[in-house]
Design a protein around this motif. Structure first.
Motif, PDB file in Angstrom:
ATOM      1  N   PHE A  42      34.939  53.739  51.029  1.00 28.82           N
ATOM      2  CA  PHE A  42      35.193  52.418  50.448  1.00 28.82           C
ATOM      3  C   PHE A  42      34.853  51.385  51.504  1.00 28.82           C
ATOM      4  CE2 PHE A  42      38.404  48.954  49.718  1.00 28.82           C
ATOM      5  CZ  PHE A  42      37.794  48.433  48.583  1.00 28.82           C
ATOM      6  N   ALA A  43      34.050  50.402  51.144  1.00 26.19           N
ATOM      7  CA  ALA A  43      33.597  49.401  52.116  1.00 26.19           C
ATOM      8  C   ALA A  43      34.197  48.026  51.865  1.00 26.19           C
ATOM      9  CB  ALA A  43      32.069  49.322  52.109  1.00 26.19           C
ATOM     10  N   ASN A  44      35.359  47.986  51.235  1.00 27.82           N
ATOM     11  CA  ASN A  44      36.067  46.726  50.998  1.00 27.82           C
ATOM     12  C   ASN A  44      35.186  45.708  50.274  1.00 27.82           C
ATOM     13  OD1 ASN A  44      38.390  45.284  50.999  1.00 27.82           O
ATOM     14  ND2 ASN A  44      38.315  44.708  53.156  1.00 27.82           N
ATOM     15  N   ASP A  45      34.494  46.190  49.238  1.00 30.72           N
ATOM     16  CA  ASP A  45      33.546  45.353  48.500  1.00 30.72           C
ATOM     17  C   ASP A  45      34.206  44.257  47.670  1.00 30.72           C
ATOM     18  OD1 ASP A  45      34.418  47.662  46.877  1.00 30.72           O
ATOM     19  OD2 ASP A  45      33.162  46.751  45.342  1.00 30.72           O
ATOM     20  N   THR A  57      31.044  40.496  51.019  1.00 28.48           N
ATOM     21  CA  THR A  57      29.998  40.206  50.035  1.00 28.48           C
ATOM     22  C   THR A  57      28.582  40.531  50.531  1.00 28.48           C
ATOM     23  OG1 THR A  57      29.871  37.905  50.773  1.00 28.48           O
ATOM     24  CG2 THR A  57      31.378  38.388  48.937  1.00 28.48           C
ATOM     25  N   ASP A  58      28.480  41.140  51.682  1.00 28.24           N
ATOM     26  CA  ASP A  58      27.173  41.521  52.239  1.00 28.24           C
ATOM     27  C   ASP A  58      26.773  42.883  51.684  1.00 28.24           C
ATOM     28  OD1 ASP A  58      25.083  42.537  53.826  1.00 28.24           O
ATOM     29  OD2 ASP A  58      25.817  41.511  55.621  1.00 28.24           O
ATOM     30  N   ALA A  59      25.853  42.896  50.715  1.00 34.41           N
ATOM     31  CA  ALA A  59      25.455  44.127  50.026  1.00 34.41           C
ATOM     32  C   ALA A  59      24.913  45.176  50.985  1.00 34.41           C
ATOM     33  CB  ALA A  59      24.436  43.814  48.943  1.00 34.41           C
ATOM     34  N   SER A  60      24.116  44.772  51.952  1.00 36.96           N
ATOM     35  CA  SER A  60      23.551  45.728  52.912  1.00 36.96           C
ATOM     36  C   SER A  60      24.653  46.361  53.754  1.00 36.96           C
ATOM     37  CB  SER A  60      22.536  45.048  53.827  1.00 36.96           C
ATOM     38  OG  SER A  60      21.419  44.642  53.084  1.00 36.96           O
ATOM     39  N   PHE A  61      25.612  45.549  54.195  1.00 36.20           N
ATOM     40  CA  PHE A  61      26.738  46.072  54.969  1.00 36.20           C
ATOM     41  C   PHE A  61      27.529  47.098  54.155  1.00 36.20           C
ATOM     42  CE2 PHE A  61      31.224  46.108  56.045  1.00 36.20           C
ATOM     43  CZ  PHE A  61      31.191  46.392  57.408  1.00 36.20           C
ATOM     44  N   ILE A  62      27.798  46.771  52.901  1.00 38.18           N
ATOM     45  CA  ILE A  62      28.555  47.681  52.029  1.00 38.18           C
ATOM     46  C   ILE A  62      27.814  49.007  51.896  1.00 38.18           C
ATOM     47  CG2 ILE A  62      29.331  48.075  49.643  1.00 38.18           C
ATOM     48  CD1 ILE A  62      29.807  44.965  49.533  1.00 38.18           C
ATOM     49  N   ALA A  63      26.524  48.960  51.580  1.00 37.85           N
ATOM     50  CA  ALA A  63      25.733  50.183  51.393  1.00 37.85           C
ATOM     51  C   ALA A  63      25.656  50.995  52.684  1.00 37.85           C
ATOM     52  CB  ALA A  63      24.342  49.833  50.886  1.00 37.85           C
ATOM     53  N   GLU A  64      25.419  50.329  53.812  1.00 37.72           N
ATOM     54  CA  GLU A  64      25.340  51.026  55.106  1.00 37.72           C
ATOM     55  C   GLU A  64      26.672  51.684  55.454  1.00 37.72           C
ATOM     56  OE1 GLU A  64      22.841  51.609  57.200  1.00 37.72           O
ATOM     57  OE2 GLU A  64      21.375  50.528  55.998  1.00 37.72           O
ATOM     58  N   THR A  65      27.763  50.959  55.251  1.00 40.52           N
ATOM     59  CA  THR A  65      29.089  51.491  55.567  1.00 40.52           C
ATOM     60  C   THR A  65      29.392  52.715  54.716  1.00 40.52           C
ATOM     61  OG1 THR A  65      29.870  49.312  56.239  1.00 40.52           O
ATOM     62  CG2 THR A  65      31.555  50.944  55.672  1.00 40.52           C
ATOM     63  N   GLU A  72      30.277  42.058  37.744  1.00 42.13           N
ATOM     64  CA  GLU A  72      30.332  41.360  36.463  1.00 42.13           C
ATOM     65  C   GLU A  72      29.594  40.038  36.623  1.00 42.13           C
ATOM     66  OE1 GLU A  72      34.381  40.990  35.102  1.00 42.13           O
ATOM     67  OE2 GLU A  72      34.882  42.927  35.993  1.00 42.13           O
ATOM     68  N   ARG A  73      29.190  39.455  35.517  1.00 46.01           N
ATOM     69  CA  ARG A  73      28.498  38.170  35.573  1.00 46.01           C
ATOM     70  C   ARG A  73      29.366  37.159  36.319  1.00 46.01           C
ATOM     71  NH1 ARG A  73      25.935  36.750  30.188  1.00 46.01           N
ATOM     72  NH2 ARG A  73      24.696  38.457  30.978  1.00 46.01           N
ATOM     73  N   SER A  74      28.816  36.599  37.365  1.00 42.91           N
ATOM     74  CA  SER A  74      29.447  35.601  38.243  1.00 42.91           C
ATOM     75  C   SER A  74      30.692  36.128  38.975  1.00 42.91           C
ATOM     76  CB  SER A  74      29.767  34.307  37.485  1.00 42.91           C
ATOM     77  OG  SER A  74      30.856  34.479  36.621  1.00 42.91           O
ATOM     78  N   PHE A  75      30.804  37.457  39.097  1.00 44.28           N
ATOM     79  CA  PHE A  75      31.937  38.044  39.812  1.00 44.28           C
ATOM     80  C   PHE A  75      31.474  39.358  40.430  1.00 44.28           C
ATOM     81  CE2 PHE A  75      36.043  40.493  39.698  1.00 44.28           C
ATOM     82  CZ  PHE A  75      36.685  39.760  40.677  1.00 44.28           C
ATOM     83  N   ARG A  76      31.530  39.475  41.744  1.00 40.27           N
ATOM     84  CA  ARG A  76      31.098  40.662  42.476  1.00 40.27           C
ATOM     85  C   ARG A  76      29.630  41.012  42.219  1.00 40.27           C
ATOM     86  NH1 ARG A  76      36.664  43.231  41.490  1.00 40.27           N
ATOM     87  NH2 ARG A  76      35.758  44.158  39.644  1.00 40.27           N
ATOM     88  N   GLN A  77      28.799  40.014  42.063  1.00 49.19           N
ATOM     89  CA  GLN A  77      27.365  40.242  41.849  1.00 49.19           C
ATOM     90  C   GLN A  77      26.736  41.007  43.012  1.00 49.19           C
ATOM     91  OE1 GLN A  77      25.060  39.087  39.307  1.00 49.19           O
ATOM     92  NE2 GLN A  77      26.866  38.843  38.042  1.00 49.19           N
ATOM     93  N   HIS A  78      27.254  40.790  44.221  1.00 47.20           N
ATOM     94  CA  HIS A  78      26.722  41.477  45.399  1.00 47.20           C
ATOM     95  C   HIS A  78      26.826  42.993  45.278  1.00 47.20           C
ATOM     96  CE1 HIS A  78      31.046  40.928  46.092  1.00 47.20           C
ATOM     97  NE2 HIS A  78      30.971  42.040  46.823  1.00 47.20           N
ATOM     98  N   ASN A  79      27.763  43.472  44.465  1.00 42.28           N
ATOM     99  CA  ASN A  79      27.934  44.917  44.325  1.00 42.28           C
ATOM    100  C   ASN A  79      26.781  45.577  43.586  1.00 42.28           C
ATOM    101  OD1 ASN A  79      30.238  44.778  45.778  1.00 42.28           O
ATOM    102  ND2 ASN A  79      31.622  45.219  44.096  1.00 42.28           N
ATOM    103  N   LEU A  80      26.111  44.848  42.720  1.00 44.94           N
ATOM    104  CA  LEU A  80      24.948  45.414  42.040  1.00 44.94           C
ATOM    105  C   LEU A  80      23.870  45.754  43.064  1.00 44.94           C
ATOM    106  CD1 LEU A  80      23.529  46.270  39.487  1.00 44.94           C
ATOM    107  CD2 LEU A  80      22.780  43.906  39.179  1.00 44.94           C
TER     108      LEU A  80
END
Length: 130
Positions: free
Chosen positions: A69-72, A76-84, A103-111
Motif C-alpha cells: 500500500f503506497a498511501n494513495d 498524489t504522485d502516480a509514479s511514486f505510488i507505482a514505484e513504491t 473516480e471522476r475528479s477524485f483520486r484521478q492520479h490512481n488511474l
C-alpha cells in the motif's frame, strides 16, 4: 490487530509468476489464484468487527489484508505510488496490493498509478489477479 493480522498485513500473498501453476491454496489460505473458489473481502481500514466477521463467514468470504500500500489516498504522485508498490511486492510468493478506485475528479492520479504499476508487473512477467 492480532499478531497474525499484522503478519498478514506485512507479508501476505497474491501476485503470481506467469509460469507458476502451483496450487497453494491449501498451504496458504491468503493465496489467490484466478478462478479460485475463494471469495475475498477487504474491510475498510482493516477494521472488521465480530459482527462483520460473522456476516462474512455466513456468506463464505475471507477477510484479507494487504501487504503493498503506497498511501494513495494522500500521496498524489502516480509514479511514486507505482514505484513504491513495485518495491513492496513479493514476486516469489505474491502480494495483496491496494490502490483505491479512481473516480471522476477524485483520486484521478490512481488511474495513472494503476497503469504504471501494471506495466511494471508485466515487465517482471508477473500476473495480476483480482
Amino acid at each position: 490487530l492480532t499478531d497474525l493480522q499484522v503478519k498478514a498485513f506485512l507479508g501476505s500473498r497474491p501476485v503470481a509468476k506467469e509460469d507458476s501453476d502451483t496450487e497453494a491454496e491449501d498451504e496458504n489460505p491468503r493465496w489467490v489464484r484466478h478462478g479460485s473458489r475463494h471469495k475475498w473481502f477487504r474491510a475498510p481500514h482493516a477494521d472488521c468487527s465480530p459482527a462483520m466477521h460473522e456476516v462474512l463467514r455466513k456468506h463464505g468470504f475471507t477477510n484479507v489484508l494487504c501487504d503493498s500500500f503506497a498511501n494513495d489516498t494522500i500521496i498524489t504522485d502516480a509514479s511514486f505510488i507505482a514505484e513504491t508498490l513495485t518495491e513492496l511486492i513479493d514476486p516469489q510468493g505474491g502480494s495483496i496490493v491496494v490502490i483505491h478506485t479512481p473516480e471522476r475528479s477524485f483520486r484521478q492520479h490512481n488511474l495513472e498509478a494503476i497503469q504504471i504499476f501494471l506495466e511494471k508487473m508485466q515487465e517482471q512477467q508477473l500476473r495480476v489477479v483480482s
